[in-house]
Motif scaffolding. Structure first.
Motif, PDB file in Angstrom:
ATOM      1  N   MET A 181       0.832  -1.205   0.000  1.00 12.94           N
ATOM      2  CA  MET A 181       0.000   0.000   0.000  1.00 12.94           C
ATOM      3  C   MET A 181       0.868   1.256   0.000  1.00 12.94           C
ATOM      4  O   MET A 181       0.587   2.228  -0.710  1.00 12.94           O
ATOM      5  CB  MET A 181      -0.937  -0.004   1.208  1.00 12.94           C
ATOM      6  N   VAL A 182       1.928   1.249   0.777  1.00 14.00           N
ATOM      7  CA  VAL A 182       2.845   2.393   0.829  1.00 14.00           C
ATOM      8  C   VAL A 182       3.581   2.544  -0.501  1.00 14.00           C
ATOM      9  O   VAL A 182       3.730   3.653  -1.038  1.00 14.00           O
ATOM     10  CB  VAL A 182       3.833   2.243   2.000  1.00 14.00           C
ATOM     11  N   ARG A 183       4.041   1.417  -1.045  1.00 15.05           N
ATOM     12  CA  ARG A 183       4.796   1.465  -2.310  1.00 15.05           C
ATOM     13  C   ARG A 183       3.940   1.971  -3.470  1.00 15.05           C
ATOM     14  O   ARG A 183       4.379   2.807  -4.262  1.00 15.05           O
ATOM     15  CB  ARG A 183       5.329   0.073  -2.651  1.00 15.05           C
ATOM     16  N   SER A 184       2.695   1.481  -3.539  1.00 12.60           N
ATOM     17  CA  SER A 184       1.849   1.775  -4.697  1.00 12.60           C
ATOM     18  C   SER A 184       0.987   3.025  -4.549  1.00 12.60           C
ATOM     19  O   SER A 184       0.519   3.587  -5.543  1.00 12.60           O
ATOM     20  CB  SER A 184       0.929   0.581  -4.970  1.00 12.60           C
ATOM     21  N   GLY A 185       0.736   3.460  -3.302  1.00 13.23           N
ATOM     22  CA  GLY A 185      -0.211   4.551  -3.093  1.00 13.23           C
ATOM     23  C   GLY A 185      -1.643   4.143  -3.350  1.00 13.23           C
ATOM     24  O   GLY A 185      -2.514   4.992  -3.550  1.00 13.23           O
ATOM     25  N   GLU A 186      -1.914   2.853  -3.316  1.00 16.85           N
ATOM     26  CA  GLU A 186      -3.263   2.316  -3.521  1.00 16.85           C
ATOM     27  C   GLU A 186      -3.694   1.506  -2.288  1.00 16.85           C
ATOM     28  O   GLU A 186      -2.889   0.771  -1.710  1.00 16.85           O
ATOM     29  CB  GLU A 186      -3.290   1.404  -4.755  1.00 16.85           C
ATOM     30  N   PRO A 187      -4.937   1.656  -1.865  1.00 17.83           N
ATOM     31  CA  PRO A 187      -6.017   2.438  -2.469  1.00 17.83           C
ATOM     32  C   PRO A 187      -6.058   3.906  -2.048  1.00 17.83           C
ATOM     33  O   PRO A 187      -6.950   4.634  -2.446  1.00 17.83           O
ATOM     34  CB  PRO A 187      -7.264   1.719  -1.953  1.00 17.83           C
ATOM     35  N   TYR A 188      -5.097   4.358  -1.224  1.00 19.60           N
ATOM     36  CA  TYR A 188      -5.073   5.754  -0.773  1.00 19.60           C
ATOM     37  C   TYR A 188      -3.688   6.342  -1.015  1.00 19.60           C
ATOM     38  O   TYR A 188      -2.683   5.652  -0.800  1.00 19.60           O
ATOM     39  CB  TYR A 188      -5.391   5.855   0.733  1.00 19.60           C
ATOM     40  N   PRO A 189      -3.613   7.601  -1.434  1.00 15.63           N
ATOM     41  CA  PRO A 189      -2.299   8.246  -1.504  1.00 15.63           C
ATOM     42  C   PRO A 189      -1.642   8.241  -0.123  1.00 15.63           C
ATOM     43  O   PRO A 189      -2.316   8.411   0.894  1.00 15.63           O
ATOM     44  CB  PRO A 189      -2.637   9.678  -1.949  1.00 15.63           C
ATOM     45  N   VAL A 190      -0.338   8.027  -0.091  1.00 16.36           N
ATOM     46  CA  VAL A 190       0.387   7.938   1.176  1.00 16.36           C
ATOM     47  C   VAL A 190       1.224   9.197   1.367  1.00 16.36           C
ATOM     48  O   VAL A 190       1.932   9.628   0.461  1.00 16.36           O
ATOM     49  CB  VAL A 190       1.273   6.677   1.206  1.00 16.36           C
ATOM     50  N   LEU A 191       1.132   9.782   2.548  1.00 17.42           N
ATOM     51  CA  LEU A 191       1.745  11.078   2.819  1.00 17.42           C
ATOM     52  C   LEU A 191       3.124  10.977   3.457  1.00 17.42           C
ATOM     53  O   LEU A 191       3.752  12.004   3.706  1.00 17.42           O
ATOM     54  CB  LEU A 191       0.820  11.892   3.740  1.00 17.42           C
ATOM     55  N   PHE A 192       3.602   9.759   3.722  1.00 20.36           N
ATOM     56  CA  PHE A 192       4.858   9.589   4.440  1.00 20.36           C
ATOM     57  C   PHE A 192       5.778   8.646   3.673  1.00 20.36           C
ATOM     58  O   PHE A 192       5.330   7.766   2.943  1.00 20.36           O
ATOM     59  CB  PHE A 192       4.603   9.030   5.849  1.00 20.36           C
ATOM     60  N   GLU A 193       7.093   8.818   3.867  1.00 13.21           N
ATOM     61  CA  GLU A 193       8.094   7.991   3.205  1.00 13.21           C
ATOM     62  C   GLU A 193       8.479   6.793   4.093  1.00 13.21           C
ATOM     63  O   GLU A 193       8.469   6.897   5.323  1.00 13.21           O
ATOM     64  CB  GLU A 193       9.345   8.814   2.900  1.00 13.21           C
ATOM     65  N   ALA A 194       8.828   5.684   3.432  1.00 15.76           N
ATOM     66  CA  ALA A 194       9.153   4.464   4.167  1.00 15.76           C
ATOM     67  C   ALA A 194      10.632   4.100   4.085  1.00 15.76           C
ATOM     68  O   ALA A 194      10.999   2.958   4.324  1.00 15.76           O
ATOM     69  CB  ALA A 194       8.318   3.308   3.643  1.00 15.76           C
ATOM     70  N   ASP A 195      11.487   5.056   3.765  1.00  9.61           N
ATOM     71  CA  ASP A 195      12.906   4.764   3.575  1.00  9.61           C
ATOM     72  C   ASP A 195      13.504   4.066   4.796  1.00  9.61           C
ATOM     73  O   ASP A 195      13.502   4.607   5.908  1.00  9.61           O
ATOM     74  CB  ASP A 195      13.684   6.057   3.304  1.00  9.61           C
ATOM     75  N   GLY A 196      14.000   2.836   4.570  1.00 11.37           N
ATOM     76  CA  GLY A 196      14.699   2.123   5.630  1.00 11.37           C
ATOM     77  C   GLY A 196      13.819   1.545   6.709  1.00 11.37           C
ATOM     78  O   GLY A 196      14.331   1.081   7.737  1.00 11.37           O
ATOM     79  N   PHE A 197      12.491   1.557   6.532  1.00 14.27           N
ATOM     80  CA  PHE A 197      11.620   1.058   7.595  1.00 14.27           C
ATOM     81  C   PHE A 197      11.760  -0.453   7.728  1.00 14.27           C
ATOM     82  O   PHE A 197      11.882  -1.174   6.738  1.00 14.27           O
ATOM     83  CB  PHE A 197      10.155   1.418   7.312  1.00 14.27           C
ATOM     84  N   GLY A 198      11.715  -0.950   8.946  1.00 19.22           N
ATOM     85  CA  GLY A 198      11.887  -2.380   9.209  1.00 19.22           C
ATOM     86  C   GLY A 198      10.576  -3.140   9.137  1.00 19.22           C
ATOM     87  O   GLY A 198       9.949  -3.425  10.165  1.00 19.22           O
ATOM     88  N   TRP A 199      10.166  -3.486   7.931  1.00 20.29           N
ATOM     89  CA  TRP A 199       8.915  -4.218   7.729  1.00 20.29           C
ATOM     90  C   TRP A 199       9.013  -5.636   8.306  1.00 20.29           C
ATOM     91  O   TRP A 199      10.050  -6.295   8.205  1.00 20.29           O
ATOM     92  CB  TRP A 199       8.582  -4.314   6.240  1.00 20.29           C
ATOM     93  N   ARG A 200       7.923  -6.133   8.846  1.00 22.44           N
ATOM     94  CA  ARG A 200       7.871  -7.511   9.333  1.00 22.44           C
ATOM     95  C   ARG A 200       7.660  -8.469   8.151  1.00 22.44           C
ATOM     96  O   ARG A 200       6.808  -8.213   7.300  1.00 22.44           O
ATOM     97  CB  ARG A 200       6.727  -7.683  10.338  1.00 22.44           C
ATOM     98  N   ASP A 201       8.399  -9.562   8.124  1.00 20.17           N
ATOM     99  CA  ASP A 201       8.259 -10.533   7.044  1.00 20.17           C
ATOM    100  C   ASP A 201       7.945 -11.933   7.554  1.00 20.17           C
ATOM    101  O   ASP A 201       8.086 -12.919   6.826  1.00 20.17           O
ATOM    102  CB  ASP A 201       9.518 -10.564   6.171  1.00 20.17           C
ATOM    103  N   GLN A 202       7.490 -12.035   8.816  1.00 19.17           N
ATOM    104  CA  GLN A 202       7.100 -13.307   9.401  1.00 19.17           C
ATOM    105  C   GLN A 202       5.634 -13.243   9.843  1.00 19.17           C
ATOM    106  O   GLN A 202       5.100 -12.157  10.074  1.00 19.17           O
ATOM    107  CB  GLN A 202       7.979 -13.633  10.617  1.00 19.17           C
ATOM    108  N   PRO A 203       4.952 -14.396   9.953  1.00 15.61           N
ATOM    109  CA  PRO A 203       3.559 -14.375  10.399  1.00 15.61           C
ATOM    110  C   PRO A 203       3.389 -13.648  11.725  1.00 15.61           C
ATOM    111  O   PRO A 203       4.217 -13.759  12.629  1.00 15.61           O
ATOM    112  CB  PRO A 203       3.218 -15.865  10.537  1.00 15.61           C
TER     113      PRO A 203
END
Length: 360
Positions: free
Chosen positions: A196-218
């Motif tokens: 959602m942050v990368r694509s801006g869908e379904p809502y435009p995103v107002l903040f940058e995610a540079d270097g954010f530590g996304w979770r990749d486990q359940p």
């Protein structure tokens, strides 16, 4: 056996969740049916399995406000700024406007990416729509309402929900995470919000995610929702709660039963359950016409993104619940479609004892 049939409809097909619990409750008793597993390669789902409720948390926040109104601590028509000054909401915005999703707020933003911090961003984010004109479903509005509950109750939201809702109804499983034990995973990690942050869908995103530590486990035992987990320590008015099916049935059935006036108050109950300015939206609850055996009824319900939903029929002492881990399907079915399959199968006119005697 309606609960078993409803469970089968939820768990059938390549887009089905890995596991689910469905059930109903009425004046003659209740019945639950379980199937599948809690996560890929996980344990079997049981009647005691807690699920990440996601946005079903919103109706529990609504119930906490409802209880505060019954106790005389607030009125649902009060202005938001009386309890939470300094937000970006219009000065005349009421608690009811937020419950109806008519405050003009953004539907969603990843506030955990905001440099001033999520609470400051929530308070200062400009409105997206003109207030009081139409419904725009908003996570942000219920983040604010959770803060109102905390402010009026004089305790943190975790304790307020326990005191106002869980304790009076003896709901042992209803709690904010983290939790352990018999609990289903809510999702695969932050994959959905990352996209959602990368694509801006379904809502435009107002903040940058540079270097954010996304979770990749359940996400198991902690909120799948990013704002709840990353932004608010797992505790928020819009997401973060966990519960087992039986406790949710108890909550919904108490709302459906007119005799529970000590908890929910007749006049306030009617105020909360009535549709507001927009058809299909009560205070915190969605509503829809629902027909059983030719009899028109009105179903109040609410879905959660992880695949959970709860509903009840006011004044008919009937409630139903669906808990799933739908996000583990390769192509997940949306929660509303899963819920429709449940509500089409469960029959409030059939005594619950019939099914219970069959061991379902």
């Amino acid at each position: 056996m309606p609960a078993t049939e409803a469970l089968a409809s939820v768990l059938t097909g390549r887009r089905a969740p890995l596991g689910a619990v469905v059930g109903f409750a009425g004046p003659d008793g209740r019945a639950l049916a379980t199937g599948g597993v809690t996560r890929p390669g996980g344990d079997l789902v049981t009647e005691q399995t807690s699920f990440d409720l996601a946005s079903v948390t919103k109706v529990v926040t609504s119930c906490a406000l409802h209880r505060l109104a019954v106790l005389g601590e607030l009125a649902l028509t009060d202005p938001l700024e009386r309890y939470l000054p300094g937000t970006a909401c219009a000065s005349e915005t009421s608690l009811a406007d937020l419950l109806w999703h008519r405050a003009g707020l953004w539907e969603w933003q990843p506030l955990y990416l905001a440099s001033p911090g999520p609470r400051a961003a929530l308070a200062s984010l400009p409105l997206r729509y003109p207030p009081h004109q139409e419904r725009h479903y908003s996570d942000l509005g219920f983040m604010l309402l959770g803060q109102v509950v905390s402010a009026v109750a004089g305790m943190r939201l975790r304790a307020a929900v326990k005191t106002l809702v869980a304790k009076p109804l003896r709901l042992r499983s209803l709690s904010f995470g983290p939790i352990d034990g018999d609990v289903a995973a809510g999702g695969r990690g932050d994959q959905v919000e990352q996209e959602m942050v990368r694509s801006g869908e379904p809502y435009p995103v107002l903040f940058e995610a540079d270097g954010f530590g996304w979770r990749d486990q359940p996400t198991q035992g902690v909120a799948n929702d990013g704002n709840a987990f990353h932004g608010f320590g797992g505790v928020s008015g819009h997401a973060g709660l966990f519960a087992a099916a039986d406790d949710l049935l108890t909550l919904a059935l108490s709302l459906a039963t007119p005799g529970a006036d000590q908890l929910w108050g007749t006049g306030i109950r009617d105020q909360v359950f009535a549709d507001g300015p927009d058809a299909g939206q009560a205070m915190g609850w969605r509503s829809q016409p629902w027909t059983f055996q030719g009899r028109p009824m009105r179903l109040l319900w609410h879905p959660g993104f992880t695949g959970c939903a709860v509903g009840f029929v006011p004044d008919h002492e009937f409630a139903m619940v669906m808990l799933t881990n739908r996000l583990f399907a390769d192509e997940p079915t949306d929660t509303a479609s899963l819920w429709a399959s449940v509500s089409d199968k469960i029959e409030p006119g059939r005594p619950a004892g019939e099914e219970a005697n069959d061991g379902c």
